[in-house]
Design a protein around this motif. Structure first.
Motif, PDB file in Angstrom:
ATOM      1  N   ASN A 128       0.822  -1.220   0.000  1.00 20.50           N
ATOM      2  CA  ASN A 128       0.000   0.000   0.000  1.00 20.50           C
ATOM      3  C   ASN A 128       0.854   1.267   0.000  1.00 20.50           C
ATOM      4  O   ASN A 128       0.580   2.229   0.728  1.00 20.50           O
ATOM      5  CB  ASN A 128      -0.972   0.018   1.185  1.00 20.50           C
ATOM      6  CG  ASN A 128      -2.064   1.065   1.027  1.00 20.50           C
ATOM      7  OD1 ASN A 128      -2.491   1.355  -0.093  1.00 20.50           O
ATOM      8  ND2 ASN A 128      -2.513   1.643   2.119  1.00 20.50           N
TER       9      ASN A 128
ATOM     10  N   SER B  13      -1.979  15.974   5.969  1.00 17.05           N
ATOM     11  CA  SER B  13      -2.922  14.907   5.655  1.00 17.05           C
ATOM     12  C   SER B  13      -3.334  14.146   6.909  1.00 17.05           C
ATOM     13  O   SER B  13      -2.513  13.869   7.791  1.00 17.05           O
ATOM     14  CB  SER B  13      -2.295  13.936   4.648  1.00 17.05           C
ATOM     15  OG  SER B  13      -3.101  12.794   4.478  1.00 17.05           O
ATOM     16  N   ALA B  14      -4.616  13.795   6.952  1.00 11.70           N
ATOM     17  CA  ALA B  14      -5.121  12.994   8.081  1.00 11.70           C
ATOM     18  C   ALA B  14      -4.767  11.525   7.925  1.00 11.70           C
ATOM     19  O   ALA B  14      -4.927  10.745   8.864  1.00 11.70           O
ATOM     20  CB  ALA B  14      -6.638  13.155   8.189  1.00 11.70           C
ATOM     21  N   SER B  15      -4.303  11.150   6.735  1.00  9.60           N
ATOM     22  CA  SER B  15      -4.022   9.733   6.470  1.00  9.60           C
ATOM     23  C   SER B  15      -2.544   9.392   6.637  1.00  9.60           C
ATOM     24  O   SER B  15      -1.991   8.577   5.921  1.00  9.60           O
ATOM     25  CB  SER B  15      -4.494   9.349   5.067  1.00  9.60           C
ATOM     26  OG  SER B  15      -3.874  10.175   4.087  1.00  9.60           O
TER      27      SER B  15
END
Length: 426
Positions: free
Chosen positions: A34, A97-99
């Motif tokens: 990923n 970024s929140a990710s």
């Protein structure tokens, strides 16, 4: 005759097929982990590499390709991948970024003006990963596992991971002072480069090729002796997670890496390969928690590694690993005369778009020469299109191994190839 520049090489034939196979392994593994693909410019402002890679490294002081563009700006062909990825991370404000963590990978050419030798070129290709936003030792272990799994997937054996820790900024500064105290009485015995490194960055002395065999280099203090409690805990966690991932490693205090931005974990992957030579390090990397801030961004942690395609190809060659298994053409199409060329072209295009590796005669050979060409291509089947085939909307197909011959309607050719080629592959 114009020749390629010194320190470069052409790619074609089996080497090209091997490289394309390896690139597919990179892409497939990154999808499984990923990680997101990044691509940065081939050239960047010279300041990026002076601030990012480090002004005391050999890469910056001796090896970069620097030039002035037409706007009188100082530019540099990228000598490595990390600084550009970090610049992109900062410039595009990914730190918001929140990710998080941001997990990236890249692959492309790099440039260093160094002396060409086995496995080392002035233009070389590098694959790498960079992860931003996590201080956890889990990410250090994951990054190391990616490097190890690439070599495992490609069939290399004798892979050994060497790890070390430079510690956090406090630990690194303590070690820096210890090195200066150690080398100060021996400055006169060091080379001119190391005398300069002593003032700017004494850790670079440990990478010196000139002084490497001197007696003074045998009893250097180790980084691990100067780790504070936080850094010790991080290093212990990395080792614990590597054991969970079933990755064998050794702690090697001599691993410090050649770039200024590393903190905490540093590692190298080596190959115990007969005939590979003394330069057996396949790849390396580590954590660089201060780099984002160093080039003008927020203080965000990072960790990554890079491997060179050329070293990898050399290792595969030494191990006699051939990654190009089935290089056969599925079907080779022969038009019997000028009248059938359009029909042959149409069928070739139809088969290609339906997933078959297809080629045809472009040289107007006779039938005998075309069958020889099919043999050279290791074609599984040969399709012949003549006046009778066009008139009856069929194609004559010959199995190039068994020499069996079939008359197949054009509507049934996909089904025929699907079933027969699938059976042969089982």
């Amino acid at each position: 005759m114009i020749q390629k520049p010194k320190g470069t090489y052409d790619v074609y034939g089996d080497k090209g097929k091997q490289i394309l196979y390896i690139e597919e392994v990179f892409k497939a593994l990154m999808k499984q982990y990923n990680y997101e693909y990044f691509r940065t410019p081939l050239f960047e402002a010279s300041e990026l590499f002076h601030r990012g890679v480090g002004s005391t490294t050999d890469i910056v002081t001796k090896e970069t390709y620097d030039f002035k563009d037409r706007g009188d700006r100082d530019m540099t062909l990228r000598p490595e991948g990390t600084a550009g990825i970090v610049r992109s991370f900062v410039e595009n404000k990914m730190y918001g970024s929140a990710s998080m963590p941001i997990k990236s990978w890249y692959y492309g050419p790099m440039y260093r003006y160094e002396r060409p030798q086995s496995g080392r070129f002035r233009e070389f290709y590098q694959f790498g990963v960079e992860v931003f936003g996590s201080d956890d030792a889990l990410i250090d272990a994951e990054v190391i596992s990616i490097a190890v799994n690439i070599y495992r997937l490609l069939g290399l054996k004798g892979i050994k991971v060497s790890i070390n820790s430079l510690g956090d900024l406090e630990s690194r500064n303590n070690y820096r002072e210890a090195l200066k105290e150690y080398f100060r009485p021996h400055l006169d015995t060091l080379c001119s480069d190391c005398k300069e490194r002593f003032e700017k960055n004494p850790l670079r002395i440990l990478d010196c090729k000139v002084d490497n065999d001197k007696e003074i280099m045998k009893n250097i203090p180790t980084t691990i002796e100067y780790l504070n409690e936080v850094s010790k805990k991080h290093f212990e966690d990395v080792k614990k997670y590597l054991e969970v991932l079933d990755i064998e490693f050794v702690v090697n205090p001599k691993v410090v890496r050649g770039l200024d931005y590393y903190t905490h974990t540093v590692f190298e992957v080596e190959a115990d390969i007969a005939g590979f030579g003394s330069q057996n390090v396949l790849c390396g990397g580590g954590r660089y928690n201060g780099l984002s801030k160093q080039i003008g961004g927020p203080d965000v942690s990072g960790v990554g590694f890079a491997l060179g395609m050329e070293r990898l190809l050399a290792a595969l060659e030494c191990e006699n690993i051939n990654l190009v298994k089935d290089d056969n053409v599925d079907i080779y199409i022969i038009p019997m005369s000028e009248n059938e060329i359009s029909n042959a072209l149409s069928l070739t295009n139809h088969l290609r778009l339906n997933g078959f590796k297809t080629d045809m005669d472009y040289m107007h050979r006779n039938l005998k020469s075309n069958f020889k060409q099919a043999d050279r291509m290791k074609s599984k089947y040969v399709a012949i299109i003549g006046e009778e085939e066009v008139k009856n909307n069929i194609v004559t197909i010959k199995n190039n191994n068994t020499k069996e011959e079939y008359k197949i309607s054009l509507e049934e050719i996909l089904e025929f190839l699907d079933s027969n080629i699938l059976e042969e592959g089982e």
